[in-house]
Design a protein around this motif. Sequence first.
Motif, PDB file in Angstrom:
ATOM      1  N   HIS A 273      -8.432  36.847  94.995  1.00 26.96           N
ATOM      2  CA  HIS A 273      -9.286  38.022  95.154  1.00 26.96           C
ATOM      3  C   HIS A 273      -9.340  38.776  93.847  1.00 26.96           C
TER       4      HIS A 273
ATOM      5  N   PRO B  27     -10.517  45.796  99.046  1.00 26.00           N
ATOM      6  CA  PRO B  27     -11.389  46.796  99.663  1.00 26.00           C
ATOM      7  C   PRO B  27     -10.794  48.198  99.524  1.00 26.00           C
ATOM      8  N   SER B  28     -11.647  49.195  99.453  1.00 25.48           N
ATOM      9  CA  SER B  28     -11.205  50.570  99.192  1.00 25.48           C
ATOM     10  C   SER B  28     -10.302  51.099 100.312  1.00 25.48           C
ATOM     11  N   SER B  29     -10.449  50.544 101.514  1.00 21.69           N
ATOM     12  CA  SER B  29      -9.609  51.025 102.621  1.00 21.69           C
ATOM     13  C   SER B  29      -8.124  50.722 102.393  1.00 21.69           C
ATOM     14  N   LEU B  30      -7.847  49.834 101.444  1.00 20.55           N
ATOM     15  CA  LEU B  30      -6.457  49.475 101.167  1.00 20.55           C
ATOM     16  C   LEU B  30      -5.856  50.304 100.028  1.00 20.55           C
TER      17      LEU B  30
ATOM     18  N   GLU C 135      -4.898  46.288 108.328  1.00 19.56           N
ATOM     19  CA  GLU C 135      -6.018  46.485 107.412  1.00 19.56           C
ATOM     20  C   GLU C 135      -6.502  45.158 106.837  1.00 19.56           C
ATOM     21  N   LEU C 136      -5.513  44.312 106.483  1.00 17.99           N
ATOM     22  CA  LEU C 136      -5.870  43.022 105.898  1.00 17.99           C
ATOM     23  C   LEU C 136      -6.694  42.195 106.890  1.00 17.99           C
TER      24      LEU C 136
ATOM     25  N   LYS D 236      -8.408  43.348 109.464  1.00 21.02           N
ATOM     26  CA  LYS D 236      -9.703  44.019 109.663  1.00 21.02           C
ATOM     27  C   LYS D 236     -10.697  43.620 108.587  1.00 21.02           C
ATOM     28  N   ASN D 237     -10.202  43.549 107.351  1.00 23.30           N
ATOM     29  CA  ASN D 237     -11.061  43.224 106.225  1.00 23.30           C
ATOM     30  C   ASN D 237     -11.249  41.723 106.033  1.00 23.30           C
ATOM     31  N   ASN D 238     -10.726  41.000 107.003  1.00 22.03           N
ATOM     32  CA  ASN D 238     -10.881  39.550 106.985  1.00 22.03           C
ATOM     33  C   ASN D 238     -10.247  38.885 105.749  1.00 22.03           C
ATOM     34  N   ILE D 239      -9.148  39.479 105.317  1.00 25.82           N
ATOM     35  CA  ILE D 239      -8.396  38.835 104.229  1.00 25.82           C
ATOM     36  C   ILE D 239      -7.291  38.016 104.877  1.00 25.82           C
TER      37      ILE D 239
END
Lengths: 254, 307
Positions: free
Chosen positions: B240, B244-247, B278-279, B281-284
């Motif tokens: 990556h 994402p900003s949410s992290l 979060e990970l 959710k962000n599909n990581i």
Amino acid sequence: MINFQAIKTIYLFEMARMKRTLGQSVASPVISTSLYFVVFGSAIGSRINEVEGVSYASFIVPGLIMLSVLTNSVTNASFGIYLPRFAGTIYEILSAPISYVEILIGYVGAAATKSIIVGTLILATATLFVDLNIQHPFWMLFFLFLTSITFSLLGFIIGVWADNFEKIQIIPLLVITPLAFLGGSFYSIKMLPPLWQKISMANPVVYLISGFRWSFYNTADVSLNVSLIMISLFLIVCLATVRWIFKTGYRFKS
Amino acid sequence: MKNNSIIEIKQLCKTYAGGFKALKSVNLKINKGEIFALLGPNGAGKTTMISIICGISNPSEGQVTVGGHDILSDYKKTRSLIGLVPQELNTDAFESVWNTVCFSRGLFGKKPNPQYIEQLLKDLSLWDKKDNPMMTLSGGMKRRVMIAKALSHEPEVLFLDEPTAGVDVELRKDMWQQVRKLREAGVTIILTTHYIEEAEEMADRVGVINQGELILVEEKDQLMQKMGSKKLTIELSENHQKLPSSLSSFNLELNKNILTYNFDSKKEDSGICSLLEELVKNNIRFNDINTQKSSLEEIFVALVHKQ
């Protein structure tokens, strides 16, 4: 409180070292002295007249004993204290509850004992070659003890000062042995030309041998009192040096 | 605490003849019955400190008492309490194990006690070597003899200066066992080491010394807790560039597919749950998760470098 146990331990440890090196410590002085008797006493001595009323072979006996006692005291005591310094085992002695005086008594006592044993053995060997009649046995023992202790102290000082084996060897070889030879081991100072007689007076060993010989045959190069004063002076100088070593921790403690 | 301490070091300084300051005003109390590990890089002053307490070196300034006695004015009393295992394996090459150990006991003014020495040699697995000359022993065996010598006079305090330097793993474990046994018998043990593992394994308290200064003294557990942050390493399925900003609210580091999260495990909420949520959710996606506690070694390096 005096740590007698520690003194005894050091003393016995040093005596055990002598036992281990019996050939080196005892046999070699006895053999070399026997050689002196054969060469100087019998071969050359038979052509020399009496010295001071004593047959030449008998005359050299006190000098020969002194010669061995001096070199043995210095060598034994210097090795005794130098070996633990060299091997690093001195740490144990320094970290033990022992005072410097106790260390000194242990090492110097053992070295002096060895010298007295060697001196006695040479005396015994001498009786095989010549007739001995000791005039002042008490004084003879007194000189033997005092000389052994004084020169063991000197050896201790050398063992503390030396930082390699060469220095340990060099003093007996280059200083003690020549002084002993020139100190009248094999001759009376009175046999020398006047100038050399005067120069010889600067040699401390002259007084030792003279006093020691006096205890055997009642004849001396210098008076008994002068001999005693000179040995005492030398003893005091050695003790003062040792005191200084202990006070400053010289070569012992950083 | 005061009555409990067996060694007290006050403002101890040591300046060598050449002007090198080996110790700079060290203050330290060693508690009775503890195992104290003195850590520090080479040349930090560990051995100097021990040498002064044992009487091998003279202090330049300051005061040290052992069992309430001054090491200078009452040296016979203090030294009788102490056994020292030095760093170097210096022994009388020609002496037998038995003789050299008995010699040590005698030096410390104790009457011979063959039963005690026999038990000591047996405990240290030296009994079958008792008649061997020192020079025929291996390094590890010599080290054991050094310990036997130090214990020969039944000391209350034992200094172990780098006891396991150059000793193989098995013997090291063996020695640790021995040291623990001694502690159980009530002996206070001070060991210096630069193997952090050793301190971590054995010590009750740790002191860190660097350039002649004691920079830290702590209970080992507290030290590990206080300084021990944890690290969560997450191996992502693919590389990556950016997160994402949410992290961004998490303390994260990203290096290609390796994501590291530093957290404090002592906090009520370590944040691991929400991070993982979060990970997802962000599909990581990720393949592996791993957590690590920082070791005493890392703490030590951090401390020494901060100086």
